[in-house]
Design a protein around this motif. Sequence first.
Motif, PDB file in Angstrom:
ATOM      1  N   ALA A  73       0.813  -1.218   0.000  1.00 14.29           N
ATOM      2  CA  ALA A  73       0.000   0.000   0.000  1.00 14.29           C
ATOM      3  C   ALA A  73       0.848   1.272   0.000  1.00 14.29           C
ATOM      4  N   THR A  74       2.179   1.119  -0.016  1.00 13.36           N
ATOM      5  CA  THR A  74       3.072   2.279   0.057  1.00 13.36           C
ATOM      6  C   THR A  74       2.812   3.300  -1.060  1.00 13.36           C
ATOM      7  N   PRO A  75       2.795   2.896  -2.350  1.00 12.04           N
ATOM      8  CA  PRO A  75       2.565   3.898  -3.403  1.00 12.04           C
ATOM      9  C   PRO A  75       1.208   4.588  -3.270  1.00 12.04           C
ATOM     10  N   GLU A  76       0.205   3.835  -2.868  1.00 10.37           N
ATOM     11  CA  GLU A  76      -1.137   4.417  -2.727  1.00 10.37           C
ATOM     12  C   GLU A  76      -1.148   5.493  -1.639  1.00 10.37           C
ATOM     13  N   ALA A  95      -1.110  11.226   0.028  1.00 13.56           N
ATOM     14  CA  ALA A  95      -0.457  12.350   0.694  1.00 13.56           C
ATOM     15  C   ALA A  95      -0.211  13.485  -0.295  1.00 13.56           C
ATOM     16  N   ALA A  96       0.230  13.149  -1.491  1.00 12.75           N
ATOM     17  CA  ALA A  96       0.486  14.169  -2.510  1.00 12.75           C
ATOM     18  C   ALA A  96      -0.788  14.926  -2.862  1.00 12.75           C
ATOM     19  N   ALA A 112       8.580   7.617   0.153  1.00 15.12           N
ATOM     20  CA  ALA A 112       8.153   6.242  -0.055  1.00 15.12           C
ATOM     21  C   ALA A 112       9.343   5.378  -0.446  1.00 15.12           C
ATOM     22  N   PHE A 113       9.420   4.175   0.146  1.00 15.82           N
ATOM     23  CA  PHE A 113      10.475   3.222  -0.167  1.00 15.82           C
ATOM     24  C   PHE A 113       9.842   2.013  -0.858  1.00 15.82           C
ATOM     25  N   GLY A 114       9.730   2.103  -2.167  1.00 14.90           N
ATOM     26  CA  GLY A 114       9.201   0.999  -2.952  1.00 14.90           C
ATOM     27  C   GLY A 114       7.873   0.509  -2.431  1.00 14.90           C
ATOM     28  N   THR A 115       7.847  -0.791  -2.097  1.00 18.07           N
ATOM     29  CA  THR A 115       6.660  -1.380  -1.486  1.00 18.07           C
ATOM     30  C   THR A 115       6.974  -1.853  -0.065  1.00 18.07           C
ATOM     31  N   GLU A 116       7.878  -1.113   0.588  1.00 14.02           N
ATOM     32  CA  GLU A 116       8.237  -1.440   1.973  1.00 14.02           C
ATOM     33  C   GLU A 116       7.474  -0.564   2.967  1.00 14.02           C
ATOM     34  N   GLY A 117       7.511   0.721   2.756  1.00 17.57           N
ATOM     35  CA  GLY A 117       6.876   1.611   3.703  1.00 17.57           C
ATOM     36  C   GLY A 117       7.140   3.063   3.373  1.00 17.57           C
TER      37      GLY A 117
END
Length: 391
Positions: free
Chosen positions: A341-344, A349-350, A358-363
């Motif tokens: 859900a990181t990119p979402e 936020a943007a 954001a760090f990829g799909t980590e957090g």
Amino acid sequence: MTSALNSHDGVEAAAVVNGPESTTPRLETVDPRPIIGRLPKYAAGKPPAPVPGLESFKLASNENPLPPIPAVLEAIAAQTAVNRYPDPVATALRNRLAQFLDVPAEDIVTGGGSLGALNQVLAAFAGQQDDGTQDEVVYAWRSFEAYPISVGLAGARSVQVPVAADGRHDLDAMAAAVTDRTRVVLLCTPNNPTGPALRREETERFIESVPRSVVVVIDEAYQEFVRDEAAVDGLAMYRKHPNVVVLRTFSKAHGLAGLRVGYSISHPEITQHLRVAAVPFAVSSVAERAAIASLDHFDAVVERVQSLVDERDRVVAGLRELGWSVPDAQGNFVWLELGEATPEFAALAASQALSVRAFGTEGVRVSIGEVEANTRFLDLCRTFTKAPAAS
């Protein structure tokens, strides 16, 4: 004009007349060292995109949202001799730091931020040996994004040890990763981006478990924000262990990120080599005077840091009240382990005029910013349905 061009001979004249279609010989490729293609690229925090009707806030770079204290701004404005090179070893700053920290000035080596100081450590102690073998550098992962880049550029090999589920260094696993090729170990406390600080007792046990020939770097870029009473004090470790190097910076608590001034503290057996590896004139005269002024008025710095710590604690408490799982936050940021859900979340936020890291799909790492920015961030989290659940 034509006759002047014709007076040049051969390819040069053709290049002027024909421009891009000239017959000037061109190199097919200019290849970098192979390691360059294998290294990750550092991704700096981006400014927020403007959103109509909303003030934008950058929460992506762990910057101090407050300007330097007035005395520092006055010191910067007073510097006019920028046509002259600075003192290559920043003598005045080292002497002031020696007084401030109660350490010998000879044990301090300045650099362009704590990252510049770290690069000097790696250049001196970790790289490729004469027989072509690579030294190893052990560090937790995920940790500071620049570590694998700096280690790779030094010619050494990264040995990354996953952090524990709570975002802490797994020191037992890191100790087990040390081999006879390990030259340097990096301990980031508080850990960027996850947030927890190393504890005193666990760190001492770790240092005592590794060979004294291994340089143990304690990276304390966020040291002034730490409020955990059990947290390690890098200076105490340096005083007890001759293979310890402490890194600190004026970028965070002092609000001087744009001036790039940091330093390392270690014993003469180490500093003698760091001075050979040090980048000449890395700390400008403007940065040196600003750092000294900030130390001279440290009480004012402490007040500003405490205001950010109070905001950090408010944000962490607010997230936990919402049921979010948040690691212990001892820096000027919080870590949200959002996974896929990181990119979402970053996009949401943007849309609210907040930039986060954001760090990829980590957090996602979110810096503590202005009060309004922090409140808007909490409001956003209140509506996000894919929060990391509290355990």
